[in-house]
Design a protein around this motif. Structure first.
Motif, PDB file in Angstrom:
ATOM      1  N   TRP A   1      -8.164 -72.873   6.983  1.00 55.22           N
ATOM      2  CA  TRP A   1      -7.584 -71.691   7.624  1.00 55.22           C
ATOM      3  C   TRP A   1      -6.620 -72.081   8.740  1.00 55.22           C
ATOM      4  O   TRP A   1      -5.573 -71.458   8.911  1.00 55.22           O
ATOM      5  N   ARG A   2      -6.979 -73.086   9.503  1.00 58.31           N
ATOM      6  CA  ARG A   2      -6.120 -73.509  10.604  1.00 58.31           C
ATOM      7  C   ARG A   2      -4.783 -74.038  10.090  1.00 58.31           C
ATOM      8  O   ARG A   2      -3.721 -73.697  10.613  1.00 58.31           O
ATOM      9  N   THR A   3      -4.831 -74.850   9.051  1.00 59.62           N
ATOM     10  CA  THR A   3      -3.608 -75.369   8.444  1.00 59.62           C
ATOM     11  C   THR A   3      -2.792 -74.230   7.841  1.00 59.62           C
ATOM     12  O   THR A   3      -1.567 -74.198   7.967  1.00 59.62           O
ATOM     13  N   ALA A   4      -3.487 -73.286   7.204  1.00 58.37           N
ATOM     14  CA  ALA A   4      -2.796 -72.120   6.646  1.00 58.37           C
ATOM     15  C   ALA A   4      -2.123 -71.308   7.752  1.00 58.37           C
ATOM     16  O   ALA A   4      -1.051 -70.734   7.543  1.00 58.37           O
ATOM     17  N   GLY A   5      -2.739 -71.268   8.927  1.00 60.92           N
ATOM     18  CA  GLY A   5      -2.124 -70.577  10.060  1.00 60.92           C
ATOM     19  C   GLY A   5      -0.835 -71.242  10.499  1.00 60.92           C
ATOM     20  O   GLY A   5       0.157 -70.567  10.813  1.00 60.92           O
TER      21      GLY A   5
ATOM     22  N   ALA B   1      -1.555 -61.221   7.575  1.00 63.03           N
ATOM     23  CA  ALA B   1      -2.902 -61.528   7.083  1.00 63.03           C
ATOM     24  C   ALA B   1      -2.870 -61.901   5.607  1.00 63.03           C
ATOM     25  O   ALA B   1      -3.560 -62.841   5.175  1.00 63.03           O
ATOM     26  N   LEU B   2      -2.064 -61.194   4.830  1.00 60.26           N
ATOM     27  CA  LEU B   2      -1.927 -61.518   3.410  1.00 60.26           C
ATOM     28  C   LEU B   2      -1.259 -62.878   3.223  1.00 60.26           C
ATOM     29  O   LEU B   2      -1.690 -63.675   2.382  1.00 60.26           O
ATOM     30  N   ASP B   3      -0.250 -63.157   4.021  1.00 59.27           N
ATOM     31  CA  ASP B   3       0.436 -64.448   3.964  1.00 59.27           C
ATOM     32  C   ASP B   3      -0.544 -65.583   4.276  1.00 59.27           C
ATOM     33  O   ASP B   3      -0.611 -66.579   3.552  1.00 59.27           O
ATOM     34  N   LEU B   4      -1.310 -65.434   5.338  1.00 60.79           N
ATOM     35  CA  LEU B   4      -2.306 -66.428   5.725  1.00 60.79           C
ATOM     36  C   LEU B   4      -3.333 -66.635   4.616  1.00 60.79           C
ATOM     37  O   LEU B   4      -3.645 -67.769   4.235  1.00 60.79           O
ATOM     38  N   SER B   5      -3.842 -65.543   4.066  1.00 60.95           N
ATOM     39  CA  SER B   5      -4.852 -65.631   3.002  1.00 60.95           C
ATOM     40  C   SER B   5      -4.290 -66.286   1.747  1.00 60.95           C
ATOM     41  O   SER B   5      -4.960 -67.100   1.103  1.00 60.95           O
ATOM     42  N   LEU B   6      -3.066 -65.929   1.389  1.00 59.82           N
ATOM     43  CA  LEU B   6      -2.464 -66.513   0.184  1.00 59.82           C
ATOM     44  C   LEU B   6      -2.207 -68.009   0.348  1.00 59.82           C
ATOM     45  O   LEU B   6      -2.457 -68.781  -0.583  1.00 59.82           O
ATOM     46  N   PHE B   7      -1.735 -68.427   1.508  1.00 62.02           N
ATOM     47  CA  PHE B   7      -1.552 -69.865   1.725  1.00 62.02           C
ATOM     48  C   PHE B   7      -2.893 -70.592   1.657  1.00 62.02           C
ATOM     49  O   PHE B   7      -2.976 -71.687   1.105  1.00 62.02           O
TER      50      PHE B   7
END
Length: 120
Positions: free
Chosen positions: A83-87, A69-75
Motif C-alpha cells: 500500500w505504501r509503494t502504491a501510494g 482511492a480507486l487509483d491507489l487500489s488499482l496500483f
C-alpha cells in the motif's frame, strides 16, 4: 440518429481521458517500479476515467477523493505492490497527469491562437 450525435463526443472524451490516464499511469509506474509491462497500465486508466462520468452530479472534491482511492487500489492490485509503494506511485501518477495536462493545454492554446499576422 440524434443519440449518436450526443453519444459520440461522450465516448470520444472518455477514450481520450482513458488513453491519457493509461499513458501517465505507465509513466508513473515505470518511474518508480522500473521496467513494467504496458499492459498492466491498461487496467489502470479506463476505470479511473469512468469516475467523472458516473459521478458528475456530485461535489468535485468527492470525485477527486474517490478517483484517488480507486487509483491507489488499482496500483496495489494490478502491480501487486504494498500500500505504501502504491501510494508513492499514485502520487507520481497525479503529478505526471497534472504536469502533462498543463503542457498539453498550453500547446492547444498556442495552436488555437493561429499563425502570427504580418505587420502592416
Amino acid at each position: 440518429m440524434a443519440l449518436l450525435g450526443e453519444l459520440t463526443p461522450i465516448v470520444g472524451t472518455y477514450l481520450l481521458l482513458a488513453s491519457f490516464l493509461t499513458l501517465t499511469a505507465h509513466i508513473a509506474a515505470r518511474n518508480f517500479l522500473g521496467n513494467v509491462p504496458f499492459t498492466r497500465a491498461l487496467a489502470i486508466g479506463p476505470p479511473i476515467a469512468v469516475v467523472p462520468f458516473v459521478l458528475q452530479r456530485y461535489f468535485g472534491l468527492l470525485i477527486i477523493v474517490i478517483a484517488l482511492a480507486l487509483d491507489l487500489s488499482l496500483f496495489h492490485i494490478v502491480y501487486r505492490i504494498k500500500w505504501r509503494t502504491a501510494g508513492f506511485v499514485t502520487a507520481i501518477h497525479v503529478l505526471v497527469s497534472f504536469l502533462a495536462s498543463i503542457v498539453i493545454g498550453g500547446i492547444v492554446y498556442l495552436v488555437s491562437l493561429g499563425p502570427p499576422t504580418a505587420p502592416s
